[in-house]
Design a protein around this motif. Structure first.
Motif, PDB file in Angstrom:
ATOM      1  N   GLY A 152      -7.290  20.010  27.897  1.00 40.89           N
ATOM      2  CA  GLY A 152      -8.444  19.759  28.756  1.00 40.89           C
ATOM      3  C   GLY A 152      -9.763  20.102  28.103  1.00 40.89           C
ATOM      4  N   PHE A 153      -9.717  20.727  26.916  1.00 41.27           N
ATOM      5  CA  PHE A 153     -10.940  21.193  26.269  1.00 41.27           C
ATOM      6  C   PHE A 153     -11.014  20.699  24.827  1.00 41.27           C
ATOM      7  N   GLY A 154     -12.235  20.684  24.288  1.00 39.52           N
ATOM      8  CA  GLY A 154     -12.422  20.327  22.895  1.00 39.52           C
ATOM      9  C   GLY A 154     -11.851  18.961  22.575  1.00 39.52           C
ATOM     10  N   PHE A 155     -11.020  18.901  21.528  1.00 38.97           N
ATOM     11  CA  PHE A 155     -10.444  17.643  21.067  1.00 38.97           C
ATOM     12  C   PHE A 155      -8.987  17.468  21.486  1.00 38.97           C
ATOM     13  N   SER A 156      -8.457  18.394  22.280  1.00 36.43           N
ATOM     14  CA  SER A 156      -7.082  18.261  22.769  1.00 36.43           C
ATOM     15  C   SER A 156      -7.010  17.247  23.905  1.00 36.43           C
ATOM     16  N   ASP A 157      -5.777  16.885  24.289  1.00 32.44           N
ATOM     17  CA  ASP A 157      -5.587  15.940  25.393  1.00 32.44           C
ATOM     18  C   ASP A 157      -6.201  16.473  26.680  1.00 32.44           C
ATOM     19  N   LYS A 158      -6.639  15.530  27.506  1.00 38.13           N
ATOM     20  CA  LYS A 158      -7.232  15.863  28.803  1.00 38.13           C
ATOM     21  C   LYS A 158      -6.576  15.003  29.875  1.00 38.13           C
ATOM     22  N   PRO A 159      -5.327  15.320  30.222  1.00 38.37           N
ATOM     23  CA  PRO A 159      -4.611  14.481  31.198  1.00 38.37           C
ATOM     24  C   PRO A 159      -5.270  14.516  32.575  1.00 38.37           C
ATOM     25  N   GLN A 160      -5.141  13.402  33.268  1.00 37.22           N
ATOM     26  CA  GLN A 160      -5.664  13.333  34.625  1.00 37.22           C
ATOM     27  C   GLN A 160      -4.828  14.222  35.528  1.00 37.22           C
ATOM     28  N   PRO A 161      -5.446  15.067  36.350  1.00 38.96           N
ATOM     29  CA  PRO A 161      -4.683  15.938  37.254  1.00 38.96           C
ATOM     30  C   PRO A 161      -3.698  15.131  38.089  1.00 38.96           C
ATOM     31  N   GLY A 162      -2.487  15.663  38.195  1.00 39.12           N
ATOM     32  CA  GLY A 162      -1.458  14.986  38.958  1.00 39.12           C
ATOM     33  C   GLY A 162      -0.552  14.112  38.122  1.00 39.12           C
ATOM     34  N   TYR A 163      -0.883  13.972  36.833  1.00 36.56           N
ATOM     35  CA  TYR A 163      -0.075  13.131  35.944  1.00 36.56           C
ATOM     36  C   TYR A 163       0.456  13.978  34.781  1.00 36.56           C
ATOM     37  N   GLY A 164       1.265  14.949  35.113  1.00 39.88           N
ATOM     38  CA  GLY A 164       1.912  15.751  34.087  1.00 39.88           C
ATOM     39  C   GLY A 164       1.255  17.076  33.792  1.00 39.88           C
ATOM     40  N   PHE A 165       0.049  17.294  34.310  1.00 38.91           N
ATOM     41  CA  PHE A 165      -0.637  18.569  34.085  1.00 38.91           C
ATOM     42  C   PHE A 165      -1.681  18.754  35.171  1.00 38.91           C
ATOM     43  N   ASP A 166      -1.601  19.899  35.868  1.00 41.84           N
ATOM     44  CA  ASP A 166      -2.496  20.134  37.008  1.00 41.84           C
ATOM     45  C   ASP A 166      -3.480  21.276  36.787  1.00 41.84           C
ATOM     46  N   TYR A 167      -3.563  21.786  35.551  1.00 39.66           N
ATOM     47  CA  TYR A 167      -4.569  22.786  35.189  1.00 39.66           C
ATOM     48  C   TYR A 167      -4.423  24.104  35.957  1.00 39.66           C
ATOM     49  N   THR A 168      -3.186  24.510  36.156  1.00 42.27           N
ATOM     50  CA  THR A 168      -2.913  25.807  36.776  1.00 42.27           C
ATOM     51  C   THR A 168      -2.607  26.830  35.690  1.00 42.27           C
ATOM     52  N   GLU A 169      -2.689  28.102  36.041  1.00 44.05           N
ATOM     53  CA  GLU A 169      -2.383  29.171  35.090  1.00 44.05           C
ATOM     54  C   GLU A 169      -0.964  29.022  34.543  1.00 44.05           C
ATOM     55  N   LYS A 170      -0.017  28.755  35.420  1.00 40.81           N
ATOM     56  CA  LYS A 170       1.383  28.618  35.015  1.00 40.81           C
ATOM     57  C   LYS A 170       1.550  27.518  33.969  1.00 40.81           C
ATOM     58  N   GLU A 171       0.889  26.384  34.177  1.00 44.18           N
ATOM     59  CA  GLU A 171       1.020  25.265  33.243  1.00 44.18           C
ATOM     60  C   GLU A 171       0.350  25.564  31.903  1.00 44.18           C
ATOM     61  N   PHE A 172      -0.804  26.216  31.937  1.00 48.40           N
ATOM     62  CA  PHE A 172      -1.445  26.601  30.686  1.00 48.40           C
ATOM     63  C   PHE A 172      -0.532  27.526  29.887  1.00 48.40           C
ATOM     64  N   HIS A 173       0.113  28.480  30.565  1.00 47.32           N
ATOM     65  CA  HIS A 173       1.030  29.396  29.888  1.00 47.32           C
ATOM     66  C   HIS A 173       2.223  28.654  29.298  1.00 47.32           C
ATOM     67  N   GLU A 174       2.800  27.772  30.076  1.00 50.07           N
ATOM     68  CA  GLU A 174       3.991  27.040  29.610  1.00 50.07           C
ATOM     69  C   GLU A 174       3.670  26.180  28.397  1.00 50.07           C
ATOM     70  N   GLU A 175       2.543  25.503  28.436  1.00 51.70           N
ATOM     71  CA  GLU A 175       2.182  24.633  27.315  1.00 51.70           C
ATOM     72  C   GLU A 175       1.824  25.435  26.077  1.00 51.70           C
ATOM     73  N   LEU A 176       1.222  26.610  26.255  1.00 49.66           N
ATOM     74  CA  LEU A 176       0.937  27.464  25.110  1.00 49.66           C
ATOM     75  C   LEU A 176       2.233  27.939  24.459  1.00 49.66           C
ATOM     76  N   ASP A 177       3.224  28.287  25.261  1.00 52.96           N
ATOM     77  CA  ASP A 177       4.533  28.685  24.719  1.00 52.96           C
ATOM     78  C   ASP A 177       5.122  27.573  23.853  1.00 52.96           C
ATOM     79  N   LYS A 178       5.064  26.344  24.360  1.00 48.95           N
ATOM     80  CA  LYS A 178       5.598  25.204  23.609  1.00 48.95           C
ATOM     81  C   LYS A 178       4.851  25.006  22.297  1.00 48.95           C
ATOM     82  N   LEU A 179       3.540  25.141  22.353  1.00 38.36           N
ATOM     83  CA  LEU A 179       2.740  24.946  21.145  1.00 38.36           C
ATOM     84  C   LEU A 179       3.074  25.998  20.091  1.00 38.36           C
TER      85      LEU A 179
END
Length: 370
Positions: A152-179
């Motif tokens: 959602g920031f800088g040059f990374s992907d910015k998915p539309q809310p509701g389409y695979g990423f909703d910008y919640t704390e839990k999702e940010f944590h999960e995606e950071l783990d994967k990265l």
């Protein structure tokens, strides 16, 4: 004048000629004023300090953001700006696919670096670009460094809310783990966190993953329940007004300058501006994240989580004392809560983003601490 014509005492019977003469007189006066104003504006255009876009003049770095083309039909202002800056700000960076999302990640040093790995996490509404100088100098000192742009920031992907990423704390944590898995970052590593919102999520991630961290460095970040919330995030939470605010292309640089003793140079401001200028995606991503977070609750979690008996890893607070968002007392209060684990280093001459304001002092503090 038209109001005076209609409301002032007049005979009930007007002659058509009289009314016509008054209308002509009024029109003539208006035309004269219009011509004079136009002439005045033409004279001002010769002044290099003149810009018809008054909304940017209260922000020093953005005075040159809007460029008027010599031939308006030749190029639009936004097109010119994008062409001028589209290749800027990607030092040490590349794109990394993690699951369905694509991150932009900066990297310096190598996995064989003798002093270990450092992961840098930025805050909102900025990007990993702020760490470029610190990363370069730390890699020269023997560290392997990563700094991703949050989704959602800088040059990374910015998915539309509701389409695979909703910008919640839990999702940010999960995606950071994967990265971190994709980057093959080995634990434990050094973690550096700065800033609001996603910066705070970096700290709550640390609280949930203490075994993955050897040492934690915190630059200016809300750390207590009493931490103030900047006006930008309050505006974003207001219906409709938030949507308008999120599409301000100079929002990020204004946010940085408002909390710093310095004015951003144009080449730096260009990079912070670019994502918000290129599309509406970053603004709406920030809007969604700002409306999902409970700032007070997150700050309370951080204060409680780093209390004695709950956190025993070494913590460095490297604090820019000229921060106009977060006063020095926030850092001091946090340190008093856990003096056995927390070390406080005050950085004079730096504001909310010490890594941007005075990176050399940040590097000195991190080298000693790590």
């Amino acid at each position: 004048m038209a109001t005076n014509l209609l409301l002032s005492p007049q005979p009930l019977a007007f002659s058509k000629i009289s009314v016509a003469n008054q209308i002509v007189a009024i029109s003539s006066q208006r035309a004269t004023r219009f011509v004079a104003k136009a002439k005045n504006n033409e004279e001002k255009k010769d002044d290099k300090g003149f810009t018809p876009f008054g909304f940017v003049t209260d922000n020093p770095s953005s005075r040159s953001a809007i460029q008027l083309p010599e031939s308006p039909a030749e190029d639009g202002n936004v097109g010119q700006m994008l062409y001028r800056i589209e290749d800027k700000g990607k030092e040490y960076g590349s794109y990394v696919k993690s699951g369905k999302l694509r991150w932009f990640v900066r990297e310096t040093g190598s996995p064989e670096s003798r002093r270990g790995t450092v992961v840098f996490l930025h805050g909102a509404p900025t990007q990993s670009y702020s760490y470029r100088v610190v990363m370069s100098q730390l890699s020269d000192a023997g560290f392997h460094c990563f700094a991703p742009d949050w989704i959602g920031f800088g040059f990374s992907d910015k998915p539309q809310p509701g389409y695979g990423f909703d910008y919640t704390e839990k999702e940010f944590h999960e995606e950071l783990d994967k990265l971190l898995d994709v980057l093959e970052v080995k634990s434990p590593f050094f973690l550096v966190v700065q800033g609001f919102l996603v910066g705070s999520y970096g700290l709550t991630w640390a609280l949930k993953n203490p075994d993955k961290i050897s040492k934690l460095a915190i630059l200016n970040t809300p750390l207590t329940a009493s931490s103030p919330i900047p006006g930008l995030f309050q505006k974003l939470r207001i219906p409709l007004y938030g949507e308008f605010t999120s599409q301000n292309a100079v929002m990020a640089e204004r946010f940085i300058e408002a909390a710093s003793p310095y004015v951003l140079k144009v080449e730096k401001a260009d990079v912070y501006r670019l994502p918000y200028l290129a599309s509406s995606g970053p603004g709406f991503a920030l809007l969604e994240a700002a409306r999902k977070i409970n700032f007070r609750d997150i700050s309370s979690q951080i204060a409680d989580g780093f209390a004695p008996g709950r956190w025993d890893k070494p913590v460095l607070i490297a604090w820019g004392i000229a921060d106009k968002y977060l006063p020095q007392s926030i850092a001091e209060e946090f340190r008093k809560q856990n003096p056995s684990s927390v070390e406080l280093k005050l950085i004079e001459g730096a504001g909310h983003m010490p890594q941007e304001d005075w990176p050399e002092k940040v590097v000195d503090a991190l080298r000693v601490f790590f």
